[in-house]
Design an enzyme around this catalytic site. Structure first.
Site, PDB file in Angstrom:
ATOM      1  N   GLU A 179       0.820  -1.210   0.000  1.00 41.27           N
ATOM      2  CA  GLU A 179       0.000   0.000   0.000  1.00 41.27           C
ATOM      3  C   GLU A 179       0.860   1.269   0.000  1.00 41.27           C
ATOM      4  OE1 GLU A 179      -2.907  -0.356   3.089  1.00 41.27           O
ATOM      5  OE2 GLU A 179      -3.955  -1.983   2.089  1.00 41.27           O
ATOM      6  N   ASN A 202       3.733  -3.204   8.368  1.00 39.81           N
ATOM      7  CA  ASN A 202       4.701  -3.105   7.285  1.00 39.81           C
ATOM      8  C   ASN A 202       6.071  -3.536   7.798  1.00 39.81           C
ATOM      9  OD1 ASN A 202       4.995  -0.588   8.744  1.00 39.81           O
ATOM     10  ND2 ASN A 202       6.271   0.126   7.056  1.00 39.81           N
ATOM     11  N   HIS A 401     -18.212 -10.235   4.801  1.00 37.39           N
ATOM     12  CA  HIS A 401     -16.951  -9.595   5.181  1.00 37.39           C
ATOM     13  C   HIS A 401     -16.297 -10.406   6.292  1.00 37.39           C
ATOM     14  CE1 HIS A 401     -14.519  -6.098   6.996  1.00 37.39           C
ATOM     15  NE2 HIS A 401     -13.905  -6.551   5.921  1.00 37.39           N
ATOM     16  N   HIS A 402     -15.106 -10.932   6.005  1.00 34.53           N
ATOM     17  CA  HIS A 402     -14.324 -11.682   6.980  1.00 34.53           C
ATOM     18  C   HIS A 402     -13.028 -10.923   7.244  1.00 34.53           C
ATOM     19  CE1 HIS A 402     -16.319 -15.784   5.761  1.00 34.53           C
ATOM     20  NE2 HIS A 402     -17.133 -14.992   6.447  1.00 34.53           N
ATOM     21  N   GLU A 490      -7.066  -6.373  -3.392  1.00 30.75           N
ATOM     22  CA  GLU A 490      -6.606  -5.009  -3.151  1.00 30.75           C
ATOM     23  C   GLU A 490      -5.125  -4.986  -3.530  1.00 30.75           C
ATOM     24  OE1 GLU A 490      -7.074  -1.843   0.500  1.00 30.75           O
ATOM     25  OE2 GLU A 490      -6.230  -3.812   0.905  1.00 30.75           O
ATOM     26  N   GLU A 496      -9.556   4.064  -0.651  1.00 29.35           N
ATOM     27  CA  GLU A 496      -9.816   4.430   0.743  1.00 29.35           C
ATOM     28  C   GLU A 496      -8.820   5.483   1.243  1.00 29.35           C
ATOM     29  OE1 GLU A 496      -7.866   1.132   3.573  1.00 29.35           O
ATOM     30  OE2 GLU A 496      -9.012   0.281   1.912  1.00 29.35           O
TER      31      GLU A 496
END
Length: 689
Positions: A179, A202, A401-402, A490, A496
């Site tokens: 990301e 990260n 949604h998990h 993603e 977002e």
């Protein structure tokens, strides 16, 4: 005596020639079907294997060596002989279940080389090269053998030696996240310390290393992109930049014991891939990654359906509501779900994603994340029975949604039950999430253990007829061909980050993504933000840094078979029809123009009609582009519904200014596209019946 000496000489010559055929003097070559790429393979004077690649007689990759290091046994690197080799050619056309193209041609030539150590332990090693018209792939294989059975790889050194200090577009070799915004620099200037952003998880361990796909442009104007295909039972590959600033070496994400991969022969690595393109647009049209994966393993594909969806999601990122119930502003309520279901049914969206519906969000990123979620227990204010019955009555469905919060053992413990729960309530798709560091501790998102976990989820979901949208995933490497219920991931800095607290995305971001991350596979980007001025949600003001028509163009430029209309329902009132009309499953896709980090224009033909859709977007610079409508059917006429930046549009000064124009258009006409700063254009070419 004289005859004995002559016999001795004769036998010596035979021995010399035979050893020459099997050792360092032999050079093997492979030529691509279009004759443009040439691959050569040989052993050097020490029996070390290497390969080289050229394009149009010009070197693309110089002498690049191959080797492996193992725990508790010698490296496999030198003293090798070539025992035999095989060449083959394959040409076939296959049909996708869904995708950018309905049919894909697989035309390649292959070279398989059988190696063996000259001395004990005489381990065997096979290397297969494939040359397509658009690139090269290589794969290592260790056959079943007595002296190499169970093993632990500590280092795979597959080299890619560049011919110069190329311009590249890169993100750091983070073991847990992709990301990041991409940086453009020379290879010699790659430095992960430039990134001081802290994500929820990260891990950057190497200063001069990058994640793949890594896309580059040579001084001669050739484009290269290094990635991998069919990542199966193996650690994700990053690329280390060696001290010479010319050699890129595979660097695998480690396990907790610092080994990289554990296996047992027979064993194959993923394919290491290099797309080679004369134009940037050719990168995006490459199908090599898909062709290197196995065919579809799902017999009944009737339940796998691309779609558009909405969701209780963006309001959490705006701070209007929250995932947890204890906050007092819970978003996933029965009343709110009914509102979204009504909107979806009225406007033709099939799916409704609802996040925060299940108990456990109060402490989801705390130190005790394991056993926090069970994935089947709704909050008291979310009546799953009423909501799913109402959705079914309205002709729509929920998307599950998990969110695991990185507690992967917990998810695996509940996975079968969670998938059965989805089946019970006719929920055909689920968004999975892995925010945070991985439990068990020491594992990384991109290591072998997690690669295998992601695959288990996809295969178990396939058995239960559930489609997957994966967030915080392992990068895509074409497995969607084998398991087409793996819809999108993603695996990038998505929309977002355009929320008031997300830090924002630059307009150039999506002029880089198609040439980099999207080469791996489909993206769940969550486009379609229509309320761009978000001052009410952030003190001091904030605005999404694109124009409105840029948001429309995202539906074409950023490919995904499940596309979200991600804004709040009330923000779509009185706005363009394009999101309702745009398709998600394509017969054909063509990249009309583009340069990395500057602009891109893509047209796609709907798989289920004669309509075409165009998306064009630019970076922070305004520009005008002329296209030819040669892609349109010459036997049909069309109405072009054009959604364009207004005269005063500007992503910083007036990002909501747009206009709608309609005109008749046909095959082989010119069309001028004007893009404002940070702007875009979307066109629906509607076939006339």
């Amino acid at each position: 005596m004289r005859y004995s000496f002559q016999l001795f000489c004769f036998l010596w010559i035979i021995l010399f020639l035979t050893s020459g055929c099997n050792h360092k003097s032999e050079k093997l070559e492979l030529i691509s079907p279009n004759q443009k790429l040439i691959l050569s393979f040989a052993l050097d004077q020490n029996g070390k294997p290497y390969y080289q690649l050229s394009h149009q007689s010009q070197p693309i990759l110089e002498k690049s060596y191959l080797s492996f290091s193992f725990k508790d046994q010698p490296a496999l690197a030198e003293n090798l002989i070539i025992t035999s080799s095989e060449q083959d050619e394959k040409q076939e056309t296959w049909e996708t279940v869904w995708g950018e193209q309905k049919t894909i041609e697989d035309h390649h030539r292959s070279l398989k080389i059988f190696l063996e150590e000259k001395e004990e332990p005489k381990r065997k090693w096979e290397i297969t090269f494939k040359l397509f018209d658009d690139g090269m792939a290589l794969r290592h294989h260790f056959p079943d053998q007595e002296n190499l059975q169970e093993f632990a790889i500590t280092d795979e050194r597959t080299e890619f030696k560049l011919t110069g200090d190329h311009t590249c577009w890169w993100i750091p070799a983070d073991y847990d996240s992709y990301e990041y915004l991409f940086t453009e620099s020379k290879i010699s200037e790659v430095d992960s310390s430039l990134y001081n952003v802290r994500l929820l998880a990260n891990t950057i361990m190497e200063k001069h290393a990058v994640n793949t796909p890594l896309t580059m442009k040579t001084g001669e104007g050739i484009y290269l992109s290094i990635h991998e295909a069919n990542l199966t039972d193996y650690a994700g590959m990053t690329l280390r930049i060696e001290d010479d600033k010319r050699t890129l070496t595979s660097s695998l994400v480690p396990a907790p014991d610092r080994t990289k991969v554990k296996g047992k022969t027979p064993f194959s690595t993923p394919w290491r891939t290099v797309i080679v393109a004369e134009k940037a647009t050719d990168l995006v049209e490459s199908t090599m990654i898909l062709n290197l994966n196995e065919p579809n393993k799902i017999t009944d594909i009737s339940w796998i359906k691309p779609e558009k969806y909405i969701g209780i999601w963006w309001e959490m990122h705006l701070g209007k509501s929250s995932w947890d119930m204890a906050s007092g502003k819970h978003g996933a309520t029965t009343e709110n779900a009914f509102k979204y279901i009504d909107f979806a049914a009225e406007h033709g969206f099939k799916g409704i994603l609802i996040e925060g519906w299940n108990t456990g969000w109060e402490h989801w990123l705390g130190p005790d994340r394991e056993d926090n979620f069970d994935f089947v227990t709704p909050y008291p204010d979310f009546d799953i029975e009423k909501i799913t019955a109402y959705a079914q009555e309205k002709g729509v469905h929920l998307i599950g949604h998990h969110e695991t919060a990185g507690a992967v053992n917990t998810y695996e413990k509940h996975l079968d039950h969670a998938l059965d729960f989805l089946n019970k309530y006719h929920i055909p798709a689920v968004k999975t999430g892995y925010v945070g560091t991985i439990f068990p501790k020491g594992e990384y998102h991109h290591g072998q253990w997690m690669v295998n976990h992601y695959r288990r989820v996809v295969t178990k979901a396939a058995a239960k007829k559930v489609m997957i949208l994966a967030h915080e995933p392992i990068k895509p490497t074409g497995i969607r061909r084998t398991y087409p219920n793996m819809m999108a991931r993603e695996g990038l800095r998505g929309s977002e980050f355009n929320s008031p607290g997300g830090g924002g995305l630059k307009p150039e971001h999506l002029t880089i993504i198609p040439f980099t991350r999207m080469l791996g596979g489909p993206i769940d980007y969550t486009p379609g933000i229509f309320k761009l001025n978000l001052d009410e949600y952030k003190e001091g003001g904030y605005s999404v840094p694109t124009t409105l028509t840029y948001q429309l163009a995202e539906y074409i430029v950023v490919y995904g078979p499940m596309q979200m209309a991600s804004d709040l329902p009330e923000h779509y009132e009185g706005h363009p029809q394009f999101i309702k009309d745009v398709a998600v499953d394509w017969e054909k896709s063509i990249v009309l123009n583009g340069e990395i980090g500057e602009y891109i224009t893509i047209v796609r033909k709907d798989r289920h009609s004669y309509d075409w859709f165009l998306g064009s977007l630019t970076d922070e610079n305004a520009r005008e582009i002329t296209i030819e409508t040669t892609f349109l059917d010459p036997d049909l006429s069309y109405e072009a519904i054009i959604y364009a930046d207004g005269e005063e549009a500007d992503f910083e000064k007036n990002n909501s200014d747009y206009r709608i124009e309609r005109k008749d258009i046909s095959h082989n006409q010119q069309l001028n596209i004007r893009l404002a700063r940070g702007g875009g254009q979307a066109i629906h070419f509607k076939a006339k019946q």
